[in-house]
Design a protein around this motif. Structure first.
Motif, short mmCIF file in Angstrom:
data_model
loop_
_atom_site.label_atom_id
_atom_site.label_comp_id
_atom_site.label_asym_id
_atom_site.label_seq_id
_atom_site.Cartn_x
_atom_site.Cartn_y
_atom_site.Cartn_z
N LEU A 183 82.19 38.50 52.96
CA LEU A 183 82.01 38.76 51.54
C LEU A 183 80.78 38.04 50.99
CD1 LEU A 183 85.68 38.46 50.20
CD2 LEU A 183 84.41 40.55 50.69
N LYS A 184 80.17 38.65 49.99
CA LYS A 184 79.07 38.01 49.29
C LYS A 184 79.63 37.02 48.27
CE LYS A 184 75.93 41.97 49.71
NZ LYS A 184 75.12 42.98 48.98
N ASP A 185 78.79 36.07 47.87
CA ASP A 185 79.23 35.08 46.89
C ASP A 185 79.67 35.77 45.61
OD1 ASP A 185 78.67 33.07 48.63
OD2 ASP A 185 76.70 32.61 47.80
N GLY A 186 80.80 35.32 45.08
CA GLY A 186 81.33 35.92 43.86
C GLY A 186 82.76 35.50 43.64
N PRO A 187 83.38 35.98 42.58
CA PRO A 187 84.76 35.57 42.25
C PRO A 187 85.77 35.90 43.34
CG PRO A 187 83.74 36.70 40.38
CD PRO A 187 82.81 36.86 41.54
N LEU A 188 85.64 37.08 44.00
CA LEU A 188 86.60 37.46 45.03
C LEU A 188 86.52 36.51 46.22
CD1 LEU A 188 88.73 39.34 46.19
CD2 LEU A 188 86.88 40.83 47.02
N LYS A 189 85.30 36.21 46.66
CA LYS A 189 85.14 35.29 47.79
C LYS A 189 85.67 33.91 47.44
CE LYS A 189 81.65 33.35 50.91
NZ LYS A 189 80.23 33.37 51.34
N THR A 190 85.38 33.44 46.23
CA THR A 190 85.87 32.13 45.80
C THR A 190 87.39 32.09 45.79
OG1 THR A 190 83.90 31.80 44.44
CG2 THR A 190 85.83 30.43 43.93
N ALA A 191 88.01 33.17 45.26
CA ALA A 191 89.47 33.22 45.18
C ALA A 191 90.10 33.22 46.57
CB ALA A 191 89.90 34.47 44.41
N LEU A 192 89.55 34.03 47.48
CA LEU A 192 90.09 34.10 48.85
C LEU A 192 89.95 32.77 49.56
CD1 LEU A 192 89.05 37.59 50.33
CD2 LEU A 192 91.35 36.75 49.83
#
Length: 448
Positions: free
Chosen positions: A253-262
């Protein structure tokens, strides 16, 4: 100070460590600290700097280990008390059928030993082995060896059990990669050492079920109300899936909210907290366990965890002293000049310590401490680090004999002679270690 002297002092330090554990019967925690102090002083470290190094090594290691092992111990104890392990075993054996029960037992051991300590899991599940052996008139070994193989593989290869967690912490290995390679190497090892070898040795050596043990086990199993199979699978697998999502998300995943959450929910801390809370609610509160009793269960679980945490911390001290004293750099230069595969070196060191002093966990921590300075110099990828970690686990599994507490636990529970225990348990452990290492060594040519 010359490189030769540094290596000599390290060898003497390891010899002192083994002597203190084997002959003096000293607790591994203090033995590791004394060996670290010896190496530090005699390699020329300033005494005050050595004390700071001990503090740094202990603190740096326990920052991760203490949380994971503590949560894992509580999680496993709730599973044990609730009867979740028995439910898993009974359902799998019923599903596979009596003829394929050995495969069910291997899989049960593999799953149960991830959250539950091996010796505890064996005591919980051995009544199922007794029951099957009585029903079929087969040797206890026919069913016990597959179960033991599953338990042993998960115990040594799959986080969040203490040994793999300790190695991962010392070497800086991502747990997702370690779990992936642990499964890839562990499942074939479990199959060869479990159902296949178990069928062979069960036909060679007949071990009968002691009447009084079988009767007590049968009565206990009948009296226990067990939780639902699907619920147990969900609770056990939830932290593993979350940790793998963390690793996968970080890679693709690219940096962003989804990656941070996972990466947040898949961090071992959060994953194990969630799993423990699920276990406390569904296996505790929903089954009528009082808050006071749940507090007692979880508090008691931390008693054996405390020993593991301290030993692991002492292993971190050992590693840090090797680095700060210059031993690690010297060993790294020697390794680079020799061209010796690091995966093989890790396996051999771990095997030597395992055979000499018996404890798989101590062997893994000691080997990781010796290899870590070389690993730091090599700047290896996460897959390569994970393969080295599993190679250490393989070496710490082979040749369990009379100086290993696991040897005597199996000897007593199956009521065997020492000779038959060597022919069955020791050979099984060695098959696991060698099979796992062959797979890891082959994989190491594809990851550098």
């Amino acid at each position: 100070m010359s490189g030769t002297w540094l290596i000599v002092i390290t060898i003497i330090g390891i010899a002192i460590l083994l002597y203190l554990i084997m002959r003096s019967k000293m607790q591994a925690f203090i033995a590791l600290l004394l060996a670290s102090i010896f190496i530090g002083l005699f390699t020329g470290m300033d005494p005050l700097n050595l004390l700071e190094t001990i503090e740094k090594g202990m603190g740096g290691t326990l920052g991760f280990i203490a949380v994971v092992v503590g949560l894992g111990a509580m999680f496993g104890e709730i599973l044990r008390i609730s009867g979740g392990a028995e439910r898993l075993a009974f359902t799998l054996v019923d599903t596979f059928g009596e003829k394929r029960a050995v495969w069910a037992l291997g899989l049960t051991g593999f799953i149960v030993a991830i959250p539950v300590f091996l010796d505890v899991a064996l005591v919980i599940l051995i009544p199922i082995v007794y029951s099957l052996a009585m029903r079929t008139n087969r040797s206890l070994l026919y069913y016990a060896i597959p179960l033991l193989a599953g338990l042993a593989v998960a115990h040594s290869f799959i986080p969040p059990t203490p040994g793999p967690i300790a190695v991962a912490s010392v070497l800086g290995v991502d747990l997702g990669w370690m779990m992936l390679f642990g499964v890839i190497a562990g499942l074939p090892a479990m199959i060869v050492a479990g159902p296949i070898f178990g069928r062979y040795i069960g036909n060679k050596i007949h071990v009968a079920v002691p009447d009084h043990i079988a009767e007590a086990a049968k009565q206990e199993a009948a009296d226990k109300q067990l939780p639902h199979f699907g619920l147990i699978c969900l609770i056990i697998l939830s932290p593993l899936v979350l940790i793998l999502l963390n690793t996968t998300g970080g890679q693709v995943l690219k940096d962003g909210p989804l990656k941070t959450a996972l990466m947040f929910i898949g961090h071992p801390f959060v994953a194990l907290i969630l799993a423990t809370l699920l276990a406390m609610y569904f296996l505790g509160k929903r089954r009528g366990v009082s808050k006071e009793h749940m507090q007692t269960i979880t508090t008691k679980a931390l008693e054996p965890a405390g020993i593991v945490i301290l030993i692991t911390g002492a292993g971190g001290v050992f590693k840090e002293v090797l680095i700060q004293s210059g031993v690690g750099e010297t060993m790294g230069n020697l390794m680079a000049a020799s061209g010796f595969p690091l995966v093989l070196l890790a396996f051999l060191i771990s095997t030597f310590v395992r055979v000499a002093q018996g404890s798989a966990t101590v062997a893994m921590i000691t080997a990781a401490g010796l290899v870590s300075p070389i690993v730091d110099m090599a700047a290896l990828s996460q897959p390569s680090l994970a393969l080295i970690a599993i190679a250490i686990a393989c070496g710490a599994t082979v040749l369990s004999h009379v100086n290993d507490s696991g040897f005597w636990l199996v000897n007593q529970l199956l009521d065997m002679s020492e000779k038959d225990t060597l022919k069955s348990w020791t050979v099984m452990e060695t098959i696991i270690g060698l099979t796992g290492f062959i797979i890891v060594f082959a994989l190491s040519f594809f990851f550098s």
